[in-house]
Enzyme design. Sequence first.
Site, mmCIF file in Angstrom:
data_model
loop_
_atom_site.group_PDB
_atom_site.id
_atom_site.type_symbol
_atom_site.label_atom_id
_atom_site.label_comp_id
_atom_site.label_asym_id
_atom_site.label_seq_id
_atom_site.Cartn_x
_atom_site.Cartn_y
_atom_site.Cartn_z
ATOM 1 N N LYS A 60 20.088 -87.223 46.936
ATOM 2 C CA LYS A 60 20.841 -86.604 48.029
ATOM 3 C C LYS A 60 20.121 -86.685 49.377
ATOM 4 O O LYS A 60 20.758 -86.645 50.423
ATOM 5 C CB LYS A 60 21.170 -85.150 47.686
ATOM 6 C CG LYS A 60 22.177 -85.033 46.558
ATOM 7 C CD LYS A 60 22.559 -83.604 46.268
ATOM 8 C CE LYS A 60 23.507 -83.537 45.086
ATOM 9 N NZ LYS A 60 24.040 -82.197 44.845
ATOM 10 N N GLY A 89 16.263 -68.183 43.965
ATOM 11 C CA GLY A 89 15.936 -69.596 43.816
ATOM 12 C C GLY A 89 15.702 -70.266 45.159
ATOM 13 O O GLY A 89 16.178 -69.788 46.201
ATOM 14 N N ALA A 90 14.944 -71.360 45.103
ATOM 15 C CA ALA A 90 14.673 -72.129 46.329
ATOM 16 C C ALA A 90 14.646 -73.616 46.021
ATOM 17 O O ALA A 90 14.050 -74.405 46.742
ATOM 18 C CB ALA A 90 13.344 -71.679 46.939
ATOM 19 N N ASP A 116 28.725 -79.891 48.861
ATOM 20 C CA ASP A 116 28.192 -78.799 48.027
ATOM 21 C C ASP A 116 28.284 -77.506 48.831
ATOM 22 O O ASP A 116 28.642 -76.445 48.300
ATOM 23 C CB ASP A 116 26.716 -79.044 47.664
ATOM 24 C CG ASP A 116 26.554 -80.187 46.676
ATOM 25 O OD1 ASP A 116 27.458 -80.405 45.862
ATOM 26 O OD2 ASP A 116 25.508 -80.870 46.736
HETATM 27 P P1 ATR Z 1 18.177 -77.140 40.857
HETATM 28 O O1 ATR Z 1 18.525 -78.532 41.259
HETATM 29 O O2 ATR Z 1 18.955 -76.602 39.692
HETATM 30 O O3 ATR Z 1 18.143 -76.197 42.003
HETATM 31 P P2 ATR Z 1 15.311 -77.205 40.971
HETATM 32 O O4 ATR Z 1 15.384 -77.839 42.326
HETATM 33 O O5 ATR Z 1 14.313 -77.729 40.000
HETATM 34 O O6 ATR Z 1 16.697 -77.263 40.236
HETATM 35 O O7 ATR Z 1 15.063 -75.626 41.180
HETATM 36 C C1 ATR Z 1 14.978 -74.748 40.117
HETATM 37 C C2 ATR Z 1 14.900 -73.330 40.638
HETATM 38 O O8 ATR Z 1 14.865 -72.437 39.525
HETATM 39 C C3 ATR Z 1 13.648 -73.029 41.464
HETATM 40 O O9 ATR Z 1 13.941 -72.034 42.404
HETATM 41 C C4 ATR Z 1 12.699 -72.515 40.385
HETATM 42 O O10 ATR Z 1 11.664 -71.690 40.870
HETATM 43 P P3 ATR Z 1 10.251 -72.358 41.374
HETATM 44 O O11 ATR Z 1 10.542 -72.897 42.740
HETATM 45 O O12 ATR Z 1 9.302 -71.224 41.398
HETATM 46 O O13 ATR Z 1 9.927 -73.413 40.375
HETATM 47 C C5 ATR Z 1 13.645 -71.682 39.558
HETATM 48 N N1 ATR Z 1 13.140 -71.488 38.195
HETATM 49 C C6 ATR Z 1 13.104 -72.408 37.212
HETATM 50 N N2 ATR Z 1 12.599 -71.856 36.077
HETATM 51 C C7 ATR Z 1 12.325 -70.563 36.365
HETATM 52 C C8 ATR Z 1 11.806 -69.443 35.624
HETATM 53 N N3 ATR Z 1 11.481 -69.564 34.328
HETATM 54 N N4 ATR Z 1 11.672 -68.255 36.260
HETATM 55 C C9 ATR Z 1 12.026 -68.115 37.551
HETATM 56 N N5 ATR Z 1 12.518 -69.113 38.310
HETATM 57 C C10 ATR Z 1 12.665 -70.319 37.730
#
Ligand code: ATR
Length: 290
Positions: free
Chosen positions: A74, A134-135, A110
């Site tokens: 993207k 989330g970020a 999106d």
């Molecule tokens: P997506 O495309 O689904 O957004 P991504 O870019 O990998 O996937 O982002 C996953 C998000 O889920 C992130 O915010 C991640 O937190 P981190 O930035 O700290 O990694 C969050 N996430 C994934 N597993 C997690 C967990 N077990 N507990 C809390 N947050 C989690």
Amino acid sequence: MTKTEIGGHTRLCGLIGNPVEHTVSPLIHNTLAGMLGHDLVYVPFHVEKDRIRDAVKGAYGLNILGLNVTVPYKSDVLGALAEIDPLAEKIGAVNTLVRREGGYKGYNTDISGLYRAMRIEGIKIEGEEIVLLGAGGAARAAAFLCGEKKAKRVYLLNRSPEKAGSLADEVNRAFDRECMEPMAVSDYEKLPCRPLLAIQGTSVGLHPNEEHAVIEDPEFYRRIHTAYDLIYNPEETKFMRLVREAGGRAFNGLKMLLYQGIAAYELWNEAQVPEEKIQEIYRLLQEKNR
Ligand code: ATR
């Protein structure tokens, strides 16, 4: 579809990404084309990392009408475009390319799809206090939507607070407002006790890890009046269940998926998809999602 109906006038749209094998976008676009009588076919293309520019150039050369772009391209695709919609440029990511004179123009449906999906459920962002979890890539679209639509305050909670901090800075800068407040997800008890709108943008709870929610404490859910989970598989995430058990309303991300597709289809065909057709597509997506 009846492949024998493809002819010399048939327009081609597609999806580029890696992987693309489990996408439901062909269901959305090919069904819409059939319903609306458009001579259009939508095909997924699995593109390797070092071939993304070739893919966009080749698609243009082949007179392809439009493309969706999915993970992980993207942002990578931006350099191959002739023009970028201002909001997509701010977020630095596009998921829809529309054929124009001289090249493709990139859009981010999106963001607009999430907005339409929330509006249809009666959820307002303008002036609201929001907790965004989330970020990563998905939460990023929601964060820019909150900035664009002038949320009053967005508490941006992430497991790694540095990522929350840099996304919050980016959004605050992009819209020249201090609306985003980054926090560690473990600090959720510091959130205000007023009723909040929640947007769940982490990957926690996604199939097959359905027994998890990013925050498990039922106390947290008492503050949530409405929640939108960007996950659509499972149909009811644990996060949504916890919101409902605490008395709030909760929605999954299937309509975001639906409306990002509808918005792309409308851009490619310069047409508005009638509401009853959108509902038919939604029912098909629901069946597929079960
Ligand atoms: P997506 O495309 O689904 O957004 P991504 O870019 O990998 O996937 O982002 C996953 C998000 O889920 C992130 O915010 C991640 O937190 P981190 O930035 O700290 O990694 C969050 N996430 C994934 N597993 C997690 C967990 N077990 N507990 C809390 N947050 C989690």
